[in-house]
Design an enzyme around this catalytic site. Structure first.
Site, PDB file in Angstrom:
ATOM      1  N   ASP A 256      43.731  21.900   3.247  1.00  0.00           N
ATOM      2  CA  ASP A 256      43.742  21.206   4.540  1.00  0.00           C
ATOM      3  C   ASP A 256      42.326  20.812   4.972  1.00  0.00           C
ATOM      4  O   ASP A 256      41.376  21.588   4.782  1.00  0.00           O
ATOM      5  CB  ASP A 256      44.358  22.136   5.596  1.00  0.00           C
ATOM      6  CG  ASP A 256      44.495  21.449   6.948  1.00  0.00           C
ATOM      7  OD1 ASP A 256      45.300  20.518   7.060  1.00  0.00           O
ATOM      8  OD2 ASP A 256      43.773  21.844   7.894  1.00  0.00           O
TER       9      ASP A 256
ATOM     10  N   GLU B 146      43.207  17.329   1.116  1.00  0.00           N
ATOM     11  CA  GLU B 146      43.492  16.388   2.206  1.00  0.00           C
ATOM     12  C   GLU B 146      42.154  15.798   2.618  1.00  0.00           C
ATOM     13  O   GLU B 146      41.325  16.473   3.222  1.00  0.00           O
ATOM     14  CB  GLU B 146      44.141  17.114   3.387  1.00  0.00           C
ATOM     15  CG  GLU B 146      44.656  16.121   4.418  1.00  0.00           C
ATOM     16  CD  GLU B 146      44.403  16.477   5.862  1.00  0.00           C
ATOM     17  OE1 GLU B 146      44.874  15.751   6.734  1.00  0.00           O
ATOM     18  OE2 GLU B 146      43.718  17.492   6.142  1.00  0.00           O
TER      19      GLU B 146
HETATM   20  C1  NOJ Z   1      45.510  18.203   8.782  1.00  0.00           C
HETATM   21  C2  NOJ Z   1      46.940  18.544   8.994  1.00  0.00           C
HETATM   22  O1  NOJ Z   1      47.733  17.698   8.187  1.00  0.00           O
HETATM   23  C3  NOJ Z   1      47.224  18.382  10.467  1.00  0.00           C
HETATM   24  O2  NOJ Z   1      48.591  18.478  10.746  1.00  0.00           O
HETATM   25  C4  NOJ Z   1      46.413  19.404  11.224  1.00  0.00           C
HETATM   26  O3  NOJ Z   1      46.569  19.193  12.620  1.00  0.00           O
HETATM   27  C5  NOJ Z   1      44.925  19.316  10.886  1.00  0.00           C
HETATM   28  N1  NOJ Z   1      44.672  19.175   9.472  1.00  0.00           N
HETATM   29  C6  NOJ Z   1      44.194  20.558  11.347  1.00  0.00           C
HETATM   30  O4  NOJ Z   1      44.543  21.641  10.532  1.00  0.00           O
END
Ligand code: NOJ
Length: 562
Positions: free
Chosen positions: A215, A269
């Protein structure tokens, strides 16, 4: 796949996998409390196996106060009671594996929950303590330290700093949170943070997961000076995004992943607009893949999509990594709604609320996009409900909205609840089989979803579900026939008129997509239509339509002409 840890074969599963994203809260509710859970997923494994995907990515299922849908993790080694137990997660991983479905878990390294034991200890400890060194605590600026330590803004709006109160009630230091105040950022310069995350990776890899989604993967490390940002200027290096010292962390993670047998995957991500910067993380000894969000952000426009595909392929080829393709996820406007709007691009800053959308047009384009995307080389992420053609729910009652992105914007940002509405499985009225009858799902489902349930679409020749199942089966068959992953074979562009994309892929297959709004185009002769997103009986491809063709032995190189 390989038996030997650390030896990657050119046909590693993740190079062309189709990965289905499960947002557990909204997938299926097994215990009747209105919130989806692992029991619900286990009851619905048939759907996933019959869809024909290769792996399941679960957004966080860990114990959490759920300030940000579980991305505020209080314990990285457990399962929130709302979703089930660790034992159930282990059973689910094994049951899915038996059905040929790999599992990917979501690890959140940039921040923890305010309820995480480390943060609680930091609050109880004095400034300058070892406990506070795990986070970014700083004194405030200005008179009495009443101003935040710098001018950084949280991704969810408002300052990226919150001030804490001492045991005697007096105001104390500030702590950094790039997201909500409930998500304090960890200090990755502290070796304990690194050691803990390495142990967390091993914890889940030991439990048989095939991969880890990382993430907010570009945000972990910070410039220790925490300098102000200058409005309107992007500093280089940036004080908290895409910093060089991140690469060392991922090299270490890669060594851990590769020490396990079975080609474990690390997928980042990464919202990076420059494909070359993204590719730096994929150069062989860091992450295996990263989400390609530029594709999701591209408008429905042949030239723009082609430019995105070319840039993606080029930058990934340079480092030998497979590209990924994403149209939707739990953070963005659902594809059908986006493609039905006048402006079909996506970006967080310009996210529109209740801008009219022609859902019939959006659905037609989403069907064409299904065939376009599944023919591209590399791996693909499919967000739950995409296979049903679900649209964004834009009229949720204000008092049911949960997303901090909405709440912290003072209501100006619609937030992400509209793409997180529970899945419709069966029946003609809510909860549409999501939960036992009589249960109130955590977010209300539109009555209009009666025609979009899995049961309603199952076997219906023109349904989105049938299109996805057929396309996934054909993609898989092409893989087997070619003896190599279909997705790994190079894409070959074929001459086509303006507004039309045509390319060869897999084992003698052709994908043609007509993105023009009005002009039908004739399909090339000598080909058999294998699958089309709308009828092509008269040999022409209508506007916003795609088809997969097989060459019929013609020696002429194919082209699409008007
Ligand atoms: C990316 C995640 O996909 C999202 O849903 C989240 O709010 C943020 N990172 C913070 O963790």
């Amino acid at each position: 796949m390989t038996d030997e840890a650390g030896e990657e074969r050119p046909d590693a599963w993740w190079r062309n996998a189709v990965i289905y994203q499960i947002y557990p809260r909204s997938f299926a509710d097994g215990d009747g409390d209105g919130v989806g859970d692992l029991a619900g997923v286990r009851q619905r494994l048939d759907h996933l196996a019959s869809l024909g995907v290769d792996a399941l990515w679960f957004t966080p299922w860990y114990p959490s106060p759920m300030a940000d849908g579980g991305y505020d993790v209080a314990d990285y080694r457990g399962v929130d009671p709302l979703f089930g137990t660790l034992a159930e997660a282990e059973e689910l991983i094994e049951e899915a594996r038996r059905r040929g479905l790999r599992t990917i878990v979501d690890v959140v390294p940039n921040h923890v929950s305010r309820d995480h034991p480390w943060f609680r200890a930091a609050l109880a400890a004095p400034p300058g303590s070892a406990e506070r060194a795990l986070f970014h605590f700083r004194p405030g600026r200005g008179p009495d330290g009443r101003l935040p330590p710098n001018n950084w803004v949280s991704e969810f709006g408002g300052p990226a700093w919150t001030r804490v109160t001492g045991p005697d009630g007096s105001p104390g230091e500030w702590y950094l949170h790039l997201f909500a105040p409930e998500q304090p950022d960890l200090n990755w310069a502290d070796p304990r943070v690194r050691a803990e995350h390495e142990a967390v990776l091993r914890f889940w890899l030991d439990r048989g997961v095939a991969g880890i989604r990382v993430d907010s993967a570009t945000l972990l490390t910070k410039d220790p000076a925490l300098p102000d940002l200058v409005p309107g200027r992007t500093p280089d290096p940036h004080p908290y995004a895409d910093r060089d010292d991140l690469h060392e962390i991922y090299r270490c993670w890669r060594r851990i992943a590769d020490s396990y047998p079975g080609e474990r995957l690390l997928v980042g991500e990464m919202w990076l607009s420059d494909p070359a910067r993204l590719a730096r993380y994929l150069s062989g000894d860091e992450l295996h893949t990263a989400f390609n969000f530029s594709f999701l952000q591209s408008p429905w426009d042949a030239e723009r999509i082609r430019a995105c595909i070319d840039a993606t392929l080029e930058s990934h080829e340079a480092v030998g990594a497979p590209p990924t393709w994403v149209l939707c996820n739990h953070d963005v406007t659902r594809t059908v709604t986006r493609y039905g709007r006048a402006d079909t691009s996506f970006d967080f800053a310009g996210k529109r609320h209740a801008v009219p959308s022609d859902l019939a047009l959006g659905t037609r384009r989403a069907r064409a996009a299904c065939l376009l995307t599944l023919a591209l080389p590399g791996s693909l992420y499919l967000y739950q409900g995409e296979e049903l053609g679900l649209y964004e729910v834009e009229d949720l009652p204000a008092d049911r909205l949960r997303d901090p992105m909405h709440v912290r914007s003072g209501g100006t940002d619609p937030g992400r609840d509209g793409c997180r509405v529970p899945m419709p499985w069966s029946g003609t009225a809510p909860p549409f089989g999501f939960a036992p009858d009589g249960t109130n799902p955590w977010l209300p489902q539109p009555a209009g979803w009666a025609s979009l349930t899995v049961a309603a679409q199952d076997g219906a020749p023109d349904s989105m579900l049938t299109l996805y199942r057929s396309a996934l089966a054909l993609r898989r068959a092409a893989t087997t026939r070619a003896g190599t992953p279909a997705g790994a074979s190079a894409l070959r562009w074929i001459p086509a008129p303006t507004g039309v994309l045509a390319f060869g892929w897999g084992d003698g297959l052709l994908c043609v997509v007509n993105l023009t709004p009005r002009r039908p185009v004739p399909l090339p002769g000598g080909h058999t239509v294998l699958l089309a997103s709308a009828p092509v009986d008269d040999g022409t491809l209508g506007p916003d339509t795609a088809a997969w063709l097989r060459a019929g032995g013609d020696d002429e190189p194919p082209s699409v002409v008007t």
